[in-house]
Scaffold this active site. Structure first.
Site, PDB file in Angstrom:
ATOM      1  N   ALA A   1      22.928  -1.433  12.201  1.00  0.00           N
ATOM      2  CA  ALA A   1      22.624  -2.340  11.093  1.00  0.00           C
ATOM      3  C   ALA A   1      21.273  -2.025  10.445  1.00  0.00           C
ATOM      4  CB  ALA A   1      22.658  -3.775  11.592  1.00  0.00           C
ATOM      5  N   HIS A   2      20.962  -2.797   9.415  1.00  0.00           N
ATOM      6  CA  HIS A   2      19.751  -2.595   8.619  1.00  0.00           C
ATOM      7  C   HIS A   2      18.471  -2.743   9.449  1.00  0.00           C
ATOM      8  CE1 HIS A   2      18.890  -6.958   8.455  1.00  0.00           C
ATOM      9  NE2 HIS A   2      20.209  -7.074   8.427  1.00  0.00           N
ATOM     10  N   ASN A   3      17.516  -1.867   9.171  1.00  0.00           N
ATOM     11  CA  ASN A   3      16.176  -1.892   9.756  1.00  0.00           C
ATOM     12  C   ASN A   3      16.139  -1.618  11.262  1.00  0.00           C
ATOM     13  OD1 ASN A   3      15.990  -3.950   7.255  1.00  0.00           O
ATOM     14  ND2 ASN A   3      14.051  -2.862   7.516  1.00  0.00           N
TER      15      ASN A   3
ATOM     16  N   SER B   1      17.353  -5.003  12.696  1.00  0.00           N
ATOM     17  CA  SER B   1      15.935  -5.037  13.063  1.00  0.00           C
ATOM     18  C   SER B   1      15.665  -4.852  14.550  1.00  0.00           C
ATOM     19  CB  SER B   1      15.273  -6.332  12.562  1.00  0.00           C
ATOM     20  OG  SER B   1      15.344  -6.395  11.154  1.00  0.00           O
TER      21      SER B   1
END
Length: 192
Positions: free
Chosen positions: A116-118, A136
């Site tokens: 996923a993102h980050n 994250s």
């Protein structure tokens, strides 16, 4: 291949690939048929990305409003893949909301993995098929993740951790070289 793409020497780009604008692909990397790389991403040297992988798609970011509907949060970051990374077929790595999703040197990702993102994946980490890593999360170097592992968002997995297949990681793993299994994940030395 879109505008302003930089492609290093001896790169192989097989049929039905898409390379988005301002993307950089380092020397000796291979994109097998059907790889999709969105805008502004970076792929290092000697990387191998297998068929159907998607790099840089939007992270899963939505904010609820007063009508209990969801408004999309802009995903304006990118994905940075360092050198000697292999990404399996039909795996997906989301772009960061802001900043970068980072896959560090020597990481090996199996088929059907969702990052996923980050997220940041540390050097020489290996991730088996059907694993999902929420946004994250920071995974340090030399981590081994078995198949069908689920990892919660906004946590940290310490260096050298080993996670058995089908484990659910719900909180940070702060002790280096831990071995975990089960859901929620627990030290395998406690298994009876």
């Amino acid at each position: 291949i879109a505008k302003d793409v930089i492609i290093g020497k001896h790169v192989q780009i097989h049929p039905n690939c898409h390379v988005g604008k301002s993307t950089v692909i380092g020397p000796n990397s291979i994109l097998y048929p059907g790889v999709k790389i969105y805008d502004n991403c970076q792929v290092g040297n000697n990387c191998m990305i297998h068929s159907g992988a998607v790099i840089g798609s939007d992270g899963f970011g939505f904010a609820p409003n007063n009508d209990n509907e969801y408004k999309k949060v802009s995903q304006i970051g990118n994905v940075i893949i360092k050198d000697h990374v292999e990404i399996g077929a039909n795996s997906t790595i989301d772009r960061a909301t802001i900043g970068s999703t980072i896959i560090k040197k020597g990481v090996k990702i199996d088929n059907l993995v969702q990052i996923a993102h980050n997220v940041e994946i540390g050097e020489n980490t290996v991730i088996a098929a059907q694993t999902g890593i929420a946004g994250s999360t920071k995974i340090e170097k030399d981590v081994m993740i078995g198949g069908q592992v689920g990892i919660n968002g906004h946590i940290r997995i310490s260096k050298g951790t080993k996670i058995a297949a089908q484990t659910g990681i719900t909180k940070s793993v702060l002790k280096e070289n831990s071995t975990l299994q089960g859901t929620p994940g627990f030290d395998s030395g406690n298994f009876k």
